[in-house]
Write a protein that holds these residues in place. Structure first.
Motif, PDB file in Angstrom:
ATOM      1  N   MET A  98       0.774  -1.179   0.135  1.00 42.88           N
ATOM      2  CA  MET A  98       0.019  -0.134  -0.046  1.00 42.88           C
ATOM      3  C   MET A  98       0.799   1.471   0.042  1.00 42.88           C
ATOM      4  O   MET A  98       2.016   1.435   0.500  1.00 42.88           O
ATOM      5  CB  MET A  98      -0.850   0.102   1.272  1.00 42.88           C
ATOM      6  N   GLY A  99       0.232   2.436  -0.701  1.00 41.61           N
ATOM      7  CA  GLY A  99       1.017   3.614  -0.496  1.00 41.61           C
ATOM      8  C   GLY A  99       0.806   4.505   0.523  1.00 41.61           C
ATOM      9  O   GLY A  99      -0.259   3.893   1.485  1.00 41.61           O
ATOM     10  N   HIS A 100       1.354   5.606   0.954  1.00 36.69           N
ATOM     11  CA  HIS A 100       1.365   6.414   2.041  1.00 36.69           C
ATOM     12  C   HIS A 100      -0.361   6.623   2.231  1.00 36.69           C
ATOM     13  O   HIS A 100      -0.907   6.618   3.366  1.00 36.69           O
ATOM     14  CB  HIS A 100       2.143   7.438   2.045  1.00 36.69           C
ATOM     15  N   GLN A 101      -1.073   7.268   1.253  1.00 36.20           N
ATOM     16  CA  GLN A 101      -2.079   7.719   1.525  1.00 36.20           C
ATOM     17  C   GLN A 101      -3.140   6.742   1.564  1.00 36.20           C
ATOM     18  O   GLN A 101      -4.047   6.779   2.435  1.00 36.20           O
ATOM     19  CB  GLN A 101      -2.599   8.510  -0.133  1.00 36.20           C
ATOM     20  N   GLU A 102      -3.175   5.288   1.223  1.00 38.29           N
ATOM     21  CA  GLU A 102      -3.898   4.597   1.160  1.00 38.29           C
ATOM     22  C   GLU A 102      -3.715   3.984   2.889  1.00 38.29           C
ATOM     23  O   GLU A 102      -4.883   3.422   3.378  1.00 38.29           O
ATOM     24  CB  GLU A 102      -3.709   3.054   0.284  1.00 38.29           C
ATOM     25  N   VAL A 103      -2.566   3.845   3.250  1.00 40.08           N
ATOM     26  CA  VAL A 103      -2.530   3.477   4.693  1.00 40.08           C
ATOM     27  C   VAL A 103      -2.758   4.367   5.671  1.00 40.08           C
ATOM     28  O   VAL A 103      -3.562   3.930   6.449  1.00 40.08           O
ATOM     29  CB  VAL A 103      -0.618   3.258   4.884  1.00 40.08           C
ATOM     30  N   MET A 104      -2.805   5.833   5.397  1.00 42.14           N
ATOM     31  CA  MET A 104      -3.244   6.713   6.141  1.00 42.14           C
ATOM     32  C   MET A 104      -4.909   6.466   6.273  1.00 42.14           C
ATOM     33  O   MET A 104      -5.429   6.623   7.085  1.00 42.14           O
ATOM     34  CB  MET A 104      -2.623   8.235   5.884  1.00 42.14           C
ATOM     35  N   THR A 105      -5.243   6.385   4.992  1.00 39.36           N
ATOM     36  CA  THR A 105      -6.870   6.404   5.014  1.00 39.36           C
ATOM     37  C   THR A 105      -7.458   5.318   5.885  1.00 39.36           C
ATOM     38  O   THR A 105      -8.346   5.405   6.421  1.00 39.36           O
ATOM     39  CB  THR A 105      -7.260   6.453   3.443  1.00 39.36           C
ATOM     40  N   THR A 106      -6.802   4.006   5.623  1.00 40.98           N
ATOM     41  CA  THR A 106      -7.355   2.975   6.406  1.00 40.98           C
ATOM     42  C   THR A 106      -7.251   2.967   7.879  1.00 40.98           C
ATOM     43  O   THR A 106      -8.069   2.592   8.497  1.00 40.98           O
ATOM     44  CB  THR A 106      -6.404   1.778   5.850  1.00 40.98           C
ATOM     45  N   TYR A 107      -5.910   3.344   8.247  1.00 43.40           N
ATOM     46  CA  TYR A 107      -5.797   3.951   9.615  1.00 43.40           C
ATOM     47  C   TYR A 107      -6.696   4.709  10.190  1.00 43.40           C
ATOM     48  O   TYR A 107      -7.407   4.373  11.216  1.00 43.40           O
ATOM     49  CB  TYR A 107      -4.225   4.400   9.536  1.00 43.40           C
ATOM     50  N   LEU A 108      -7.135   5.873   9.693  1.00 43.38           N
ATOM     51  CA  LEU A 108      -8.011   6.954  10.020  1.00 43.38           C
ATOM     52  C   LEU A 108      -9.308   6.462  10.037  1.00 43.38           C
ATOM     53  O   LEU A 108     -10.020   6.704  10.863  1.00 43.38           O
ATOM     54  CB  LEU A 108      -7.635   8.158   9.455  1.00 43.38           C
ATOM     55  N   ALA A 109      -9.628   5.885   8.917  1.00 48.80           N
ATOM     56  CA  ALA A 109     -11.085   5.319   8.863  1.00 48.80           C
ATOM     57  C   ALA A 109     -11.452   4.416   9.995  1.00 48.80           C
ATOM     58  O   ALA A 109     -12.506   4.359  10.590  1.00 48.80           O
ATOM     59  CB  ALA A 109     -11.339   4.823   7.498  1.00 48.80           C
ATOM     60  N   ASN A 110     -10.735   3.515  10.234  1.00 51.21           N
ATOM     61  CA  ASN A 110     -10.820   2.720  11.263  1.00 51.21           C
ATOM     62  C   ASN A 110     -10.828   3.195  12.806  1.00 51.21           C
ATOM     63  O   ASN A 110     -11.992   3.075  13.459  1.00 51.21           O
ATOM     64  CB  ASN A 110      -9.698   1.681  11.465  1.00 51.21           C
ATOM     65  N   PHE A 111     -10.305   4.407  12.917  1.00 49.73           N
ATOM     66  CA  PHE A 111     -10.303   5.229  14.098  1.00 49.73           C
ATOM     67  C   PHE A 111     -11.854   5.921  14.127  1.00 49.73           C
ATOM     68  O   PHE A 111     -12.569   5.680  15.081  1.00 49.73           O
ATOM     69  CB  PHE A 111      -9.329   6.081  14.393  1.00 49.73           C
ATOM     70  N   ILE A 112     -12.088   6.432  13.220  1.00 51.11           N
ATOM     71  CA  ILE A 112     -13.327   7.228  13.187  1.00 51.11           C
ATOM     72  C   ILE A 112     -14.419   6.172  13.051  1.00 51.11           C
ATOM     73  O   ILE A 112     -15.497   6.539  13.900  1.00 51.11           O
ATOM     74  CB  ILE A 112     -13.528   8.190  11.813  1.00 51.11           C
ATOM     75  N   GLN A 113     -14.520   5.214  12.355  1.00 51.16           N
ATOM     76  CA  GLN A 113     -15.484   4.321  12.522  1.00 51.16           C
ATOM     77  C   GLN A 113     -15.854   3.672  13.867  1.00 51.16           C
ATOM     78  O   GLN A 113     -16.968   3.426  14.463  1.00 51.16           O
ATOM     79  CB  GLN A 113     -15.320   2.894  11.546  1.00 51.16           C
ATOM     80  N   GLN A 114     -14.703   3.638  14.722  1.00 48.01           N
ATOM     81  CA  GLN A 114     -14.723   3.002  16.146  1.00 48.01           C
ATOM     82  C   GLN A 114     -15.531   4.275  16.960  1.00 48.01           C
ATOM     83  O   GLN A 114     -16.416   3.852  17.853  1.00 48.01           O
ATOM     84  CB  GLN A 114     -13.648   2.844  16.642  1.00 48.01           C
ATOM     85  N   LEU A 115     -15.302   5.500  16.677  1.00 48.64           N
ATOM     86  CA  LEU A 115     -15.751   6.689  17.195  1.00 48.64           C
ATOM     87  C   LEU A 115     -17.399   6.664  17.015  1.00 48.64           C
ATOM     88  O   LEU A 115     -18.215   6.565  17.888  1.00 48.64           O
ATOM     89  CB  LEU A 115     -15.401   7.883  16.827  1.00 48.64           C
ATOM     90  N   VAL A 116     -17.913   6.486  16.032  1.00 48.94           N
ATOM     91  CA  VAL A 116     -19.315   6.303  15.338  1.00 48.94           C
ATOM     92  C   VAL A 116     -20.006   5.087  16.122  1.00 48.94           C
ATOM     93  O   VAL A 116     -21.187   5.103  16.679  1.00 48.94           O
ATOM     94  CB  VAL A 116     -19.253   6.115  13.880  1.00 48.94           C
ATOM     95  N   HIS A 117     -19.022   3.800  16.080  1.00 49.65           N
ATOM     96  CA  HIS A 117     -19.700   2.688  16.777  1.00 49.65           C
ATOM     97  C   HIS A 117     -19.697   2.924  18.300  1.00 49.65           C
ATOM     98  O   HIS A 117     -20.882   2.436  18.939  1.00 49.65           O
ATOM     99  CB  HIS A 117     -18.660   1.571  16.664  1.00 49.65           C
ATOM    100  N   GLY A 118     -19.047   4.000  18.940  1.00 53.38           N
ATOM    101  CA  GLY A 118     -19.301   4.238  20.270  1.00 53.38           C
ATOM    102  C   GLY A 118     -20.267   5.319  20.492  1.00 53.38           C
ATOM    103  O   GLY A 118     -20.515   5.369  21.789  1.00 53.38           O
ATOM    104  N   GLY A 119     -20.863   5.663  19.619  1.00 57.72           N
ATOM    105  CA  GLY A 119     -22.059   6.611  19.977  1.00 57.72           C
ATOM    106  C   GLY A 119     -21.947   8.068  19.410  1.00 57.72           C
ATOM    107  O   GLY A 119     -22.602   8.921  19.525  1.00 57.72           O
ATOM    108  N   ILE A 120     -20.682   8.429  18.891  1.00 60.53           N
ATOM    109  CA  ILE A 120     -20.440   9.762  18.496  1.00 60.53           C
ATOM    110  C   ILE A 120     -21.253  10.265  17.486  1.00 60.53           C
ATOM    111  O   ILE A 120     -21.161   9.506  16.313  1.00 60.53           O
ATOM    112  CB  ILE A 120     -18.896   9.883  18.123  1.00 60.53           C
ATOM    113  N   LYS A 121     -21.712  11.321  17.583  1.00 60.50           N
ATOM    114  CA  LYS A 121     -22.827  11.940  16.333  1.00 60.50           C
ATOM    115  C   LYS A 121     -22.138  13.331  16.112  1.00 60.50           C
ATOM    116  O   LYS A 121     -22.457  13.676  14.942  1.00 60.50           O
ATOM    117  CB  LYS A 121     -24.193  12.122  17.074  1.00 60.50           C
TER     118      LYS A 121
END
Length: 583
Positions: A1-24
């Motif tokens: 993976m290139g840098h942008q793809e790695v960064m996107t995957t990393y941050l998307a996982n973090f943000i999805q967890q915030l939403v899963h935890g109830g963040i609106k």
């Protein structure tokens, strides 16, 4: 993976967890280093994103939103002093127990401490004012790292909401290029709920045996008080009233306890204690044997002095958030139990207590004082700051929210906001008690609440004037009741007011500002009133108006002091008559 793809995957996982935890809700302060997080948050279909260009205002805006919703809100900014401008709101959130999740973008490690622009030391930037800090790893796509970042997201939400609620801080070092990949959707493939962590939060409990010990201690004590300071737990109100009925103890209800306008009207709720206790020569009659206290310390200084000077009393402090709220060091027992659970268990074990002479005294003096205050305001023809409160309450829609500024406004609400059945919620930033950020917090509260009224003084309004931008940008509805006494009115009630030399320079601090022109800049509607009929009409008009409404009430500091003291003197005279008749 290139840098942008790695960064996107990393941050998307973090943000999805915030939403899963109830963040609106997310509040973003624009900047470059935070670009990938900001762009991904905007892309998430379940997040409501607000942009606020002033970091200090943005933080208080998020705090007001979190205070109103009682849920964590996310803050995001770039590196450097942007993060430092969040500091005052982080401090307030910590003391007030408001859940915030602060995300700061940062330079990567190789650009730190080498003179790179917009780089400061952000490690533990907020010190002990946050509940938890994490320096996040640089983006990687290894499963171990993705698992870790999801755990950090879960922990951030859980820790901010866990009692006592408060702010957490995560610092994200990010390398360029900073633009993430948005096609295909970065959140595709993250629907697998097994990837994400659930958190179940329980409540602090107290055993029946422990409750029995409390009941045994107080059942022979007739002179008791239930003191409710700032606490925003609506289900608690009926249980506090039930506890009062069982014990026979009056309820000393701070305006921020939500008990004065919760739909329950009972003589047990004492709302004029501040005026009653102003003349300390009568305090011998009011010293309790038992105190059961909920919430933070009340606003009232006379009440604080009564508690501070009382000796050999049983003083329970009930805190369902496991804190230590005892600035006067008079607590004899800390009860770390959910407040409702405590009240229910007390109710199960207590026997009904008949009306006592102690209870009757508090109720009669409260009713008598309420009449004096109401009559004084009825007779007041000048634009008086206390009467602003009484007139405002009469003309508000039911189920309104009043966000109250510090200094004099909150004290006037304490004195003049009496028990009523209008279900008015009262909010304020009473953690650090600062005047900074009050406008932004009130506007944050208006995102989800209807009929929000901000009661504020001129210095505090000026201090956070640019907080109005969020209301303009997002077409939020708020009515500002601006009490303009051209300076710091509270200082006129303090000892330094007797020192005329340099009083205006150091404390009065008149600004001589014309707010009308500034309100127009934010597309607000401005009205300056000159009498009570105009005030009533302006409040009535605001209920059907949209956007920013500002009603300026010009008052005179010296006349305000005189009218307050005249009223309190009348209360003192009536109390003297009352106790003379008791002898």
């Amino acid at each position: 993976m290139g840098h942008q793809e790695v960064m996107t995957t990393y941050l998307a996982n973090f943000i999805q967890q915030l939403v899963h935890g109830g963040i609106k809700h997310v509040v973003i302060s624009p900047g470059s280093r935070s670009t990938p997080i900001a762009m991904l948050m905007v892309e998430h279909p379940e997040l409501n994103v607000y942009i606020d260009i002033d970091e200090r205002s943005a933080a208080f805006f998020a705090l007001g939103m979190a205070k109103e919703t009682r849920e964590p809100v996310v803050l995001l900014c770039t590196s450097g002093t942007a993060a430092a401008n969040y500091y005052p709101a982080v401090v307030e959130a910590n003391i007030s127990r408001v859940p915030l999740i602060v995300l700061t973008a940062d330079r990567p490690h190789e650009l730190r401490d080498v003179g790179a622009p917009q780089a400061i030391n952000q490690i533990h930037l907020y010190g002990e004012h946050v509940k938890w800090f994490m320096e996040m790893p640089l983006p990687e796509d290894e499963e171990e790292v993705l698992n870790f970042v999801r755990h950090c997201g879960a922990r951030a939400v859980a820790t901010s909401a866990q009692v006592p609620a408060g702010p957490v801080h995560l610092n994200f070092p990010l390398r360029e290029p900073l633009v993430p990949l948005l096609e295909p959707s970065p959140f595709e493939g993250l629907e697998d709920q097994h990837l994400f962590i659930d958190v179940i939060r329980g409540k602090l409990n107290i055993s029946d045996n422990q409750v029995e010990q409390v009941v045994t201690q107080i059942e022979q004590k007739e002179k008791g008080l239930i003191i409710c300071g700032p606490i925003d737990y609506p289900e608690l109100n009926q249980h506090i009233v039930a506890l009062s009925e069982k014990t026979g103890y009056p309820i000393i209800a701070d305006p921020l306890s939500q008990l004065r306008s919760c739909g329950i009207i009972t003589p047990s709720i004492i709302d004029n204690y501040d005026s009653i206790l102003k003349d300390q020569s009568f305090n011998q009659y009011f010293v309790p044997e038992v105190i059961i206290r909920f919430g933070a310390m009340p606003v009232s200084k006379p009440l604080t002095l009564l508690l501070k000077n009382a000796k050999n009393i049983i003083h329970y402090i009930v805190d369902g958030e496991n804190g230590w709220r005892d600035p006067i060091k008079k607590g004899t027992t800390m009860i770390h139990s959910d407040e409702i659970i405590f009240c229910q268990k007390m109710d199960n074990q207590l026997k009904d207590r008949r009306q006592t002479k102690w209870t009757t005294m508090w109720q009669q003096l409260n009713e008598q004082t309420r009449s004096i205050v109401a009559n004084a305001m009825e007779m007041e023809n000048d634009l008086d700051e206390g009467k602003v409160v009484t007139e405002l309450v009469k003309h508000l829609p039911e189920h309104s929210t009043i966000f109250v500024g510090n200094s004099m406004p909150i004290r006037d609400v304490d004195t003049f906001f009496h028990v009523n059945g209008r279900n008015i919620r009262i909010l304020a930033n009473r953690g650090a008690n600062g005047i900074d950020g009050v406008v932004s917090s009130a506007i944050g509260a208006s995102v989800n609440a209807e009929n929000v009224y901000l009661l504020i003084g001129d210095l505090s309004f000026f201090h956070d004037f640019n907080g109005l931008l969020a209301a303009k940008m997002y077409q939020l509805n708020i009515c500002v009741i601006l009490i303009n006494n051209n300076g710091g009115g509270i200082f006129s009630f303090l000892p330094q007011a007797k020192e005329a030399k340099n009083f205006e320079l150091l404390f009065g601090t008149p600004t001589n500002l014309s707010f009308e022109h500034g309100i127009a800049m934010y597309d607000g509607h401005y009205t300056k009133v000159h009498n009570w009929e105009q005030f009533r009409q302006a409040v009535a008009d605001s209920t059907s108006s949209q956007g920013i409404q500002v009603i300026e009430v010009p008052t005179n500091r010296q006349k305000n002091v005189e009218s307050h003291r005249k009223m309190w003197k009348k209360v003192s005279q009536e109390m003297n008559e009352y106790f003379r008749g008791e002898k």
